[in-house]
Write an enzyme that holds these catalytic residues in place. Structure first.
Site, PDB file in Angstrom:
ATOM      1  N   ASP A  25       0.799  -1.246   0.000  1.00 26.49           N
ATOM      2  CA  ASP A  25       0.000   0.000   0.000  1.00 26.49           C
ATOM      3  C   ASP A  25       0.824   1.285   0.000  1.00 26.49           C
ATOM      4  OD1 ASP A  25      -1.869  -1.985   0.244  1.00 26.49           O
ATOM      5  OD2 ASP A  25      -2.686  -1.336   2.158  1.00 26.49           O
ATOM      6  N   LYS A 130      -6.669  -4.903  -2.915  1.00 27.47           N
ATOM      7  CA  LYS A 130      -7.295  -5.576  -1.773  1.00 27.47           C
ATOM      8  C   LYS A 130      -8.320  -4.657  -1.117  1.00 27.47           C
ATOM      9  CE  LYS A 130      -3.522  -4.422   1.450  1.00 27.47           C
ATOM     10  NZ  LYS A 130      -4.237  -3.561   2.372  1.00 27.47           N
ATOM     11  N   CYS A 163      -2.109  -2.369   7.892  1.00 23.92           N
ATOM     12  CA  CYS A 163      -2.108  -3.324   6.785  1.00 23.92           C
ATOM     13  C   CYS A 163      -0.887  -4.245   6.787  1.00 23.92           C
ATOM     14  CB  CYS A 163      -2.233  -2.587   5.463  1.00 23.92           C
ATOM     15  SG  CYS A 163      -3.885  -1.871   5.271  1.00 23.92           S
TER      16      CYS A 163
END
Ligand code: TIU
Length: 226
Positions: A25, A130, A163
């Site tokens: 990310d 995701k 995450c």
């Protein structure tokens, strides 16, 4: 077999061909002003600080022949993959799907969902979108890693305790040997980053190992070979 002798809590052994680097990310929405991270009330500067070290880690991984796999946290434009429990959480200045300075917040295809150019994938490197915090939830990541024959995973990216840690724990339960690159992961909260590193390697690497990018580079350059 290669080894990162200085890894914490003890030496970490890995087979480069069976290892992938997961870059989590590294998106404008988390790292730049005007994105989701800032809309949640966070100072994005601590995340910017890891961009150069993350770029170094990616370059070293590519050079050593490791697979590099990227993730992006983002949703479909109709938000059908964003449960109300996520959409309505807290009181952010901008919610997921709202129009912001980098397009709609955390929506696939919008500029804010892009990975920063300094750490961007090269053609052929997988990018997994995701909808959750963990990269295994509702994604093809597990099947991809099985097809590639990966057993060890290096982790980098943002944010350390959200995450990255969620994905690392998911991977640990799936049988991967997990290592987190200490200076190629960042949090809006330095104390949460420190706590995450500590809890990962506590109890004899209960979740996995940690090491600096320099220590990983040394092993990838062959100086750590047994
Ligand atoms: N808010 C926060 O710390 N993180 C996220 O929402 N997503 C990721 O960590 N990628």
């Amino acid at each position: 077999m290669a080894v990162i002798s200085a890894a914490r809590p003890f030496a970490y052994c890995f087979e480069p061909a069976a290892t992938a680097l997961i870059v989590i990310d590294m998106q404008r929405d988390f790292i730049e002003e005007g994105g989701f991270g800032a809309a949640l009330g966070n100072d994005v500067l601590p995340l910017r600080a890891i961009v150069p070290t993350t770029a170094r880690l990616i370059a070293a991984a590519r050079k050593a022949g490791l697979s590099v796999i990227y993730t992006r946290e983002c949703h479909s434009p109709d938000l059908s993959d964003c449960p109300p429990a996520k959409l309505n959480r807290g009181a952010p200045a901008l919610r997921i799907g709202d129009p912001g300075p980098m397009g709609r917040i955390l929506i696939a295809g919008e500029p804010g969902a892009d990975i920063l150019p300094e750490v961007a994938p090269v053609p052929g490197e997988p990018v997994i979108d995701k909808p959750g915090k963990g990269a295994f939830h509702a994604t093809p990541l597990a099947g991809l890693l099985e097809r590639l024959g990966k057993q060890s995973l290096f982790f980098s990216g943002v944010t350390t305790e959200v995450c990255v840690q969620t994905t690392m724990r998911e991977a640990n339960d799936r049988g991967f040997e997990c290592l987190l690159a200490e200076d190629a992961t960042g949090s809006y909260f330095p104390e949460f980053k420190a706590a995450t590193l500590a809890m990962i390697r506590a109890q004899g690497a209960i979740v996995g190992w940690t090491a600096t990018v320099a220590e990983i580079e040394e092993a990838l350059n062959g100086q750590g070979d047994r």
